[in-house]
Design a protein around this motif. Structure first.
Motif, mmCIF file in Angstrom:
data_model
loop_
_atom_site.group_PDB
_atom_site.id
_atom_site.type_symbol
_atom_site.label_atom_id
_atom_site.label_comp_id
_atom_site.label_asym_id
_atom_site.label_seq_id
_atom_site.Cartn_x
_atom_site.Cartn_y
_atom_site.Cartn_z
ATOM 1 N N GLY A 79 -7.097 -8.516 10.922
ATOM 2 C CA GLY A 79 -5.657 -8.438 10.742
ATOM 3 C C GLY A 79 -5.013 -9.751 11.145
ATOM 4 N N CYS A 80 -4.157 -10.284 10.285
ATOM 5 C CA CYS A 80 -3.477 -11.547 10.587
ATOM 6 C C CYS A 80 -2.133 -11.241 11.240
ATOM 7 C CB CYS A 80 -3.281 -12.351 9.307
ATOM 8 S SG CYS A 80 -2.619 -14.000 9.590
ATOM 9 N N SER A 81 -1.954 -11.693 12.463
ATOM 10 C CA SER A 81 -0.724 -11.417 13.199
ATOM 11 C C SER A 81 -0.474 -12.506 14.229
ATOM 12 C CB SER A 81 -0.807 -10.059 13.902
ATOM 13 O OG SER A 81 0.341 -9.819 14.681
ATOM 14 N N ALA A 82 0.781 -12.946 14.299
ATOM 15 C CA ALA A 82 1.150 -13.988 15.269
ATOM 16 C C ALA A 82 1.523 -13.402 16.621
ATOM 17 C CB ALA A 82 2.318 -14.802 14.725
ATOM 18 N N ARG A 83 1.775 -12.078 16.668
ATOM 19 C CA ARG A 83 2.267 -11.466 17.898
ATOM 20 C C ARG A 83 1.127 -11.142 18.863
ATOM 21 N NH1 ARG A 83 4.680 -6.379 17.407
ATOM 22 N NH2 ARG A 83 4.098 -6.098 15.228
ATOM 23 N N ALA A 84 1.313 -11.509 20.116
ATOM 24 C CA ALA A 84 0.356 -11.115 21.155
ATOM 25 C C ALA A 84 0.519 -9.619 21.429
ATOM 26 C CB ALA A 84 0.599 -11.910 22.424
ATOM 27 N N ARG A 85 -0.585 -8.949 21.697
ATOM 28 C CA ARG A 85 -0.568 -7.510 21.933
ATOM 29 C C ARG A 85 -0.951 -7.199 23.371
ATOM 30 N NH1 ARG A 85 1.052 -5.384 16.728
ATOM 31 N NH2 ARG A 85 0.981 -7.297 15.473
ATOM 32 N N THR A 86 -0.456 -6.075 23.866
ATOM 33 C CA THR A 86 -0.794 -5.655 25.226
ATOM 34 C C THR A 86 -2.294 -5.438 25.364
ATOM 35 O OG1 THR A 86 1.363 -4.587 25.426
ATOM 36 C CG2 THR A 86 -0.328 -3.955 27.014
ATOM 37 N N PHE A 87 -2.896 -4.847 24.325
ATOM 38 C CA PHE A 87 -4.343 -4.620 24.313
ATOM 39 C C PHE A 87 -4.910 -5.389 23.119
ATOM 40 C CE2 PHE A 87 -2.329 -0.689 25.957
ATOM 41 C CZ PHE A 87 -2.758 -0.796 27.262
ATOM 42 N N PRO A 88 -5.231 -6.656 23.317
ATOM 43 C CA PRO A 88 -5.582 -7.524 22.191
ATOM 44 C C PRO A 88 -6.960 -7.257 21.605
ATOM 45 C CG PRO A 88 -5.851 -8.708 24.252
ATOM 46 C CD PRO A 88 -5.231 -7.374 24.603
ATOM 47 N N LEU A 89 -7.078 -7.592 20.335
ATOM 48 C CA LEU A 89 -8.359 -7.645 19.665
ATOM 49 C C LEU A 89 -8.966 -9.034 19.897
ATOM 50 C CD1 LEU A 89 -7.285 -6.085 16.252
ATOM 51 C CD2 LEU A 89 -8.921 -5.059 17.826
ATOM 52 N N CYS A 130 -8.511 -2.608 12.645
ATOM 53 C CA CYS A 130 -9.078 -3.948 12.518
ATOM 54 C C CYS A 130 -10.108 -4.209 13.617
ATOM 55 C CB CYS A 130 -7.975 -5.009 12.593
ATOM 56 S SG CYS A 130 -6.744 -4.893 11.257
ATOM 57 N N THR A 131 -11.053 -5.065 13.319
ATOM 58 C CA THR A 131 -12.058 -5.446 14.307
ATOM 59 C C THR A 131 -11.670 -6.735 15.021
ATOM 60 O OG1 THR A 131 -13.297 -6.616 12.586
ATOM 61 C CG2 THR A 131 -13.918 -4.335 13.035
ATOM 62 N N HIS A 132 -10.852 -7.573 14.359
ATOM 63 C CA HIS A 132 -10.425 -8.851 14.912
ATOM 64 C C HIS A 132 -8.981 -9.130 14.518
ATOM 65 C CE1 HIS A 132 -14.813 -9.171 14.607
ATOM 66 N NE2 HIS A 132 -14.784 -10.127 15.519
ATOM 67 N N GLN A 133 -8.366 -10.085 15.209
ATOM 68 C CA GLN A 133 -7.023 -10.540 14.874
ATOM 69 C C GLN A 133 -7.077 -12.031 14.576
ATOM 70 O OE1 GLN A 133 -3.936 -9.450 17.642
ATOM 71 N NE2 GLN A 133 -2.547 -11.058 16.958
ATOM 72 N N ALA A 134 -6.568 -12.419 13.411
ATOM 73 C CA ALA A 134 -6.482 -13.829 13.053
ATOM 74 C C ALA A 134 -5.131 -14.370 13.490
ATOM 75 C CB ALA A 134 -6.657 -14.013 11.554
ATOM 76 N N VAL A 135 -5.146 -15.504 14.151
ATOM 77 C CA VAL A 135 -3.920 -16.133 14.642
ATOM 78 C C VAL A 135 -3.866 -17.563 14.109
ATOM 79 C CG1 VAL A 135 -2.613 -16.827 16.670
ATOM 80 C CG2 VAL A 135 -3.948 -14.718 16.731
ATOM 81 N N ILE A 136 -2.769 -17.904 13.448
ATOM 82 C CA ILE A 136 -2.590 -19.248 12.906
ATOM 83 C C ILE A 136 -1.765 -20.060 13.902
ATOM 84 C CG2 ILE A 136 -1.637 -20.613 11.016
ATOM 85 C CD1 ILE A 136 -2.013 -18.148 9.213
ATOM 86 N N PRO A 137 -2.344 -21.063 14.533
ATOM 87 C CA PRO A 137 -1.581 -21.864 15.500
ATOM 88 C C PRO A 137 -0.433 -22.604 14.809
ATOM 89 C CG PRO A 137 -3.944 -22.292 15.666
ATOM 90 C CD PRO A 137 -3.731 -21.526 14.406
ATOM 91 N N THR A 138 0.718 -22.614 15.431
ATOM 92 C CA THR A 138 1.879 -23.308 14.874
ATOM 93 C C THR A 138 2.494 -24.202 15.940
ATOM 94 O OG1 THR A 138 3.357 -21.474 15.463
ATOM 95 C CG2 THR A 138 2.387 -21.426 13.248
ATOM 96 N N GLY A 139 3.308 -25.128 15.490
ATOM 97 C CA GLY A 139 4.033 -25.982 16.418
ATOM 98 C C GLY A 139 5.522 -25.765 16.252
ATOM 99 N N GLY A 140 6.320 -26.222 17.198
ATOM 100 C CA GLY A 140 7.755 -26.016 17.096
ATOM 101 C C GLY A 140 8.163 -24.647 17.574
ATOM 102 N N GLY A 141 9.336 -24.198 17.142
ATOM 103 C CA GLY A 141 9.887 -22.957 17.664
ATOM 104 C C GLY A 141 9.607 -21.735 16.823
ATOM 105 N N ILE A 142 8.876 -21.879 15.711
ATOM 106 C CA ILE A 142 8.584 -20.744 14.838
ATOM 107 C C ILE A 142 7.107 -20.427 14.937
ATOM 108 C CG2 ILE A 142 8.613 -19.862 12.481
ATOM 109 C CD1 ILE A 142 10.943 -21.698 11.905
ATOM 110 N N SER A 143 6.784 -19.162 15.257
ATOM 111 C CA SER A 143 5.384 -18.808 15.510
ATOM 112 C C SER A 143 4.679 -18.208 14.305
ATOM 113 C CB SER A 143 5.305 -17.810 16.671
ATOM 114 O OG SER A 143 5.995 -16.608 16.342
ATOM 115 N N SER A 144 5.415 -17.865 13.250
ATOM 116 C CA SER A 144 4.783 -17.215 12.109
ATOM 117 C C SER A 144 5.126 -17.933 10.814
ATOM 118 C CB SER A 144 5.213 -15.750 12.018
ATOM 119 O OG SER A 144 6.615 -15.646 11.844
ATOM 120 N N LEU A 145 4.237 -17.814 9.834
ATOM 121 C CA LEU A 145 4.418 -18.427 8.528
ATOM 122 C C LEU A 145 4.970 -17.425 7.531
ATOM 123 C CD1 LEU A 145 2.248 -20.287 9.962
ATOM 124 C CD2 LEU A 145 1.393 -20.786 7.669
#
Length: 241
Positions: A79-89, A130-145
């Motif tokens: 699953g592609c998600s920029a948000r950190a989760r309390t119980f992360p994958l 989902c078995t994993h979480q994909a996170v795309i690193p970003t710069g600046g003040g916007i965390s998601s594409l």
């Protein structure tokens, strides 16, 4: 290396233009299997306009009512998600995510890369499958594409990984994990067993269930290992009666 068994899944896309843009992003990198979970508007002329030469992907897109309908037979679901989760994958950056998708699809097993709705992304209940979480690193003040941009980036990495089969093969697991449908059956069995012992009582019931999901999700038990876990759950249940 073939990438025909890699599914791109959009959960509740709200803008039909984004669906077309995603189809184009996939097509430029050689991916063709698009699935839509409860799209707000589809089919759509706007989606066709944004597809730009990728209409066949839209015409063959699978439309379903639940995410499980798409990923139930996939041994790997990211699953592609920029948000950190309390119980992360387990988290993967794009290159590692692509290598794992290509490696695990090499045995003709379908795998899935899942994206959430434009406004809020994937819900926790979607990440539970989902078995994993994909996170795309970003710069600046916007965390998601933008949705199509995120799909384009990850499809590009998949394309690169498929051109380097040696790297992808190294990421392939030594055994075949169980399907999500089998895992859901086990989670139901485990919940009943723990309920028989009073283990899930109180305000932390849902948090405990999620922690257990993450624990067994990281382990990715094989069918034979899952059979053993069912035996343990059956023993717990029997002792609680």
């Amino acid at each position: 290396m073939s990438i025909d068994d890699i599914r791109i899944v959009l959960v509740e896309p709200s803008h039909p233009g984004n669906i077309g843009a995603v189809a184009r992003a996939m097509n430029t990198m050689g991916l063709t299997r698009l699935s839509l979970v409860r799209p707000r508007i589809f089919p759509s002329a706007e989606a066709d306009d944004r597809a730009v030469g990728s209409i066949p992907i839209l015409r063959s897109a699978r439309v379903v009512g639940e995410l499980m309908d798409v990923v139930g037979d996939c041994r790997l679901v990211i699953g592609c998600s920029a948000r950190a989760r309390t119980f992360p994958l387990p988290e993967l950056e794009p290159r590692a995510c692509a290598a794992l998708l290509v490696a695990e699809s090499a045995g003709n097993d379908p795998v899935a890369l899942v994206f959430g709705t434009e406004r809020t992304g994937l819900e926790n209940r979607d990440l539970d499958l989902c078995t994993h979480q994909a996170v795309i690193p970003t710069g600046g003040g916007i965390s998601s594409l933008n949705l199509a941009a995120a799909v384009q980036l990850l499809c590009y990495e998949i394309h690169l990984a498929a051109r380097e089969p040696g790297d992808a093969t190294a990421a392939r697991p030594a055994r075949r994990p169980s399907h999500p449908i089998a895992m859901e059956t086990f989670y139901d069995h485990l919940e009943r067993a723990l309920d028989s012992r009073g283990f899930l009582e109180g305000d932390l019931r849902e948090a405990t269930k999620t922690k257990l999901r993450r624990l067994f999700g990281r382990a990715r038990p094989s069918p034979s290992e899952l059979k053993f876990l069912h035996s343990l759950a059956k023993m717990i249940h029997a002792e609680g009666e």
